[in-house]
Design an enzyme around this catalytic site. Structure first.
Site, PDB file in Angstrom:
ATOM      1  N   CYS A  31      66.486  -4.673  -0.316  1.00 12.59           N
ATOM      2  CA  CYS A  31      66.600  -4.343  -1.736  1.00 12.59           C
ATOM      3  C   CYS A  31      65.406  -3.505  -2.164  1.00 12.59           C
ATOM      4  O   CYS A  31      64.279  -3.711  -1.715  1.00 12.59           O
ATOM      5  CB  CYS A  31      66.744  -5.596  -2.590  1.00 12.59           C
ATOM      6  SG  CYS A  31      65.225  -6.415  -3.042  1.00 12.59           S
ATOM      7  N   GLU A  32      65.695  -2.537  -3.006  1.00 12.13           N
ATOM      8  CA  GLU A  32      64.634  -1.615  -3.390  1.00 12.13           C
ATOM      9  C   GLU A  32      63.684  -2.206  -4.418  1.00 12.13           C
ATOM     10  O   GLU A  32      62.665  -1.613  -4.731  1.00 12.13           O
ATOM     11  CB  GLU A  32      65.229  -0.291  -3.893  1.00 12.13           C
ATOM     12  CG  GLU A  32      65.998  -0.373  -5.189  1.00 12.13           C
ATOM     13  CD  GLU A  32      66.635   0.971  -5.532  1.00 12.13           C
ATOM     14  OE1 GLU A  32      67.021   1.704  -4.599  1.00 12.13           O
ATOM     15  OE2 GLU A  32      66.736   1.280  -6.730  1.00 12.13           O
ATOM     16  N   HIS A  33      63.990  -3.386  -4.936  1.00  9.69           N
ATOM     17  CA  HIS A  33      63.107  -3.997  -5.923  1.00  9.69           C
ATOM     18  C   HIS A  33      62.072  -4.920  -5.291  1.00  9.69           C
ATOM     19  O   HIS A  33      60.970  -5.055  -5.808  1.00  9.69           O
ATOM     20  CB  HIS A  33      63.930  -4.782  -6.956  1.00  9.69           C
ATOM     21  CG  HIS A  33      64.910  -3.923  -7.676  1.00  9.69           C
ATOM     22  ND1 HIS A  33      66.215  -4.278  -7.906  1.00  9.69           N
ATOM     23  CD2 HIS A  33      64.776  -2.672  -8.187  1.00  9.69           C
ATOM     24  CE1 HIS A  33      66.838  -3.303  -8.546  1.00  9.69           C
ATOM     25  NE2 HIS A  33      65.988  -2.315  -8.718  1.00  9.69           N
ATOM     26  N   HIS A  34      62.430  -5.596  -4.199  1.00  4.79           N
ATOM     27  CA  HIS A  34      61.507  -6.537  -3.558  1.00  4.79           C
ATOM     28  C   HIS A  34      61.280  -6.232  -2.079  1.00  4.79           C
ATOM     29  O   HIS A  34      60.524  -6.925  -1.426  1.00  4.79           O
ATOM     30  CB  HIS A  34      62.049  -7.975  -3.680  1.00  4.79           C
ATOM     31  CG  HIS A  34      62.304  -8.410  -5.087  1.00  4.79           C
ATOM     32  ND1 HIS A  34      63.532  -8.259  -5.695  1.00  4.79           N
ATOM     33  CD2 HIS A  34      61.475  -8.964  -6.016  1.00  4.79           C
ATOM     34  CE1 HIS A  34      63.461  -8.720  -6.940  1.00  4.79           C
ATOM     35  NE2 HIS A  34      62.229  -9.146  -7.163  1.00  4.79           N
ATOM     36  N   GLN A  77      72.894  -3.008  -3.947  1.00 12.47           N
ATOM     37  CA  GLN A  77      74.229  -3.129  -3.346  1.00 12.47           C
ATOM     38  C   GLN A  77      75.263  -2.256  -4.051  1.00 12.47           C
ATOM     39  O   GLN A  77      76.134  -1.660  -3.420  1.00 12.47           O
ATOM     40  CB  GLN A  77      74.657  -4.603  -3.353  1.00 12.47           C
ATOM     41  CG  GLN A  77      75.962  -4.825  -2.596  1.00 12.47           C
ATOM     42  CD  GLN A  77      76.314  -6.287  -2.478  1.00 12.47           C
ATOM     43  OE1 GLN A  77      75.431  -7.133  -2.382  1.00 12.47           O
ATOM     44  NE2 GLN A  77      77.596  -6.598  -2.484  1.00 12.47           N
ATOM     45  N   HIS A  92      71.400 -11.818  -0.931  1.00  7.48           N
ATOM     46  CA  HIS A  92      70.152 -11.130  -1.262  1.00  7.48           C
ATOM     47  C   HIS A  92      68.988 -12.111  -1.134  1.00  7.48           C
ATOM     48  O   HIS A  92      68.902 -13.067  -1.891  1.00  7.48           O
ATOM     49  CB  HIS A  92      70.229 -10.585  -2.690  1.00  7.48           C
ATOM     50  CG  HIS A  92      71.194  -9.445  -2.834  1.00  7.48           C
ATOM     51  ND1 HIS A  92      70.797  -8.190  -3.216  1.00  7.48           N
ATOM     52  CD2 HIS A  92      72.528  -9.376  -2.593  1.00  7.48           C
ATOM     53  CE1 HIS A  92      71.855  -7.381  -3.218  1.00  7.48           C
ATOM     54  NE2 HIS A  92      72.916  -8.081  -2.851  1.00  7.48           N
ATOM     55  N   CYS A 142      66.044 -11.815  -1.896  1.00  6.76           N
ATOM     56  CA  CYS A 142      65.148 -11.900  -3.066  1.00  6.76           C
ATOM     57  C   CYS A 142      65.647 -12.946  -4.050  1.00  6.76           C
ATOM     58  O   CYS A 142      64.898 -13.384  -4.922  1.00  6.76           O
ATOM     59  CB  CYS A 142      64.979 -10.539  -3.737  1.00  6.76           C
ATOM     60  SG  CYS A 142      66.484  -9.828  -4.405  1.00  6.76           S
TER      61      CYS A 142
HETATM   62 ZN    ZN Z   1      65.457  -7.775  -4.860  1.00  8.12          ZN
END
Ligand code: ZN
Length: 206
Positions: A98-101, A139, A167, A169
């Site tokens: 995931c590009e956030h975590h 996703q 996910h 995260c």
């Molecule tokens: Zn994430």
């Protein structure tokens, strides 16, 4: 629309020079910093080779940036005796981040299309999934990218893509909901317009 925008929307890898790609020694130094920040000693024997290993692992995790999904799909076969029924590759396992975590996303993809005079080698469908998943992603976006690229390159009667994924995260941190998965879909052409086609496809997903 400029050709640059077009290439980006198809998910072609941004050129490494555009992002000022650092070399391997910079990356290993960064991982040593992270180890120190976590509270450990990157020079102790158990960790001394870890930054190099993590860098190699990252090369695998993010190999998709070096792959061009359009090129993957460009070779097609036209001797199909008028075959015009649905083609479905089911349960393609994938790993993404995931590009956030930068936490793992693990799941399965179902990729279907109804051809319009030509088909592509089935392994190519799996390779397109890989080219988009082995990047920093969300996703929803990778689901759309996979479907859009197949639609634009193969020009079939329709495309359906469903992704089901866990996910990390969410499961190993944050809200800690271990038994959740996220389902996303993108339906184009006859998969969007014809409820029977969509239903036939969805019935093949478990
Ligand atoms: Zn994430």
């Amino acid at each position: 629309m400029s050709s640059n925008v077009h290439a980006f929307e198809l998910g072609r890898a941004p050129k490494c020079v555009d992002v000022g790609r650092p070399d391997r020694t910079d990356v290993e130094a960064a991982f040593r910093t992270i180890i120190r920040w976590a509270g450990d000693d990157p020079e102790r024997p158990g960790l001394i080779e870890t930054p190099g290993r993590v860098a190699r692992a990252f090369e695998e995790f993010f190999a998709g940036y070096g792959q061009d999904p359009v090129l993957i799909l460009e070779k097609t076969f036209e001797e199909i005796e008028g075959y015009d029924e649905m083609i479905v590759l089911r349960g393609i396992r994938f790993e993404s981040h995931c590009e956030h975590h930068m936490a793992p996303i693990t799941g399965q993809a179902w990729v279907a299309y109804v051809p319009n005079g030509r088909v592509v080698g089935i392994s190519k469908l799996a390779r397109v999934v890989e080219a988009y998943t082995k990047r920093l992603q969300i996703q929803e976006k990778m689901t759309a990218q996979i479907a859009n690229t197949i639609d634009e390159v193969l020009k079939p009667q329709g495309v359906g893509v469903v992704l089901k994924a866990t996910h990390h995260c969410m499961t190993t941190r944050g809200v800690h909901k271990p038994d959740t998965d996220l389902v996303t879909s993108r339906m184009l052409g006859c998969f969007r317009d014809n409820p029977l086609t969509r239903q036939e496809f969805l019935s093949m997903i478990d």
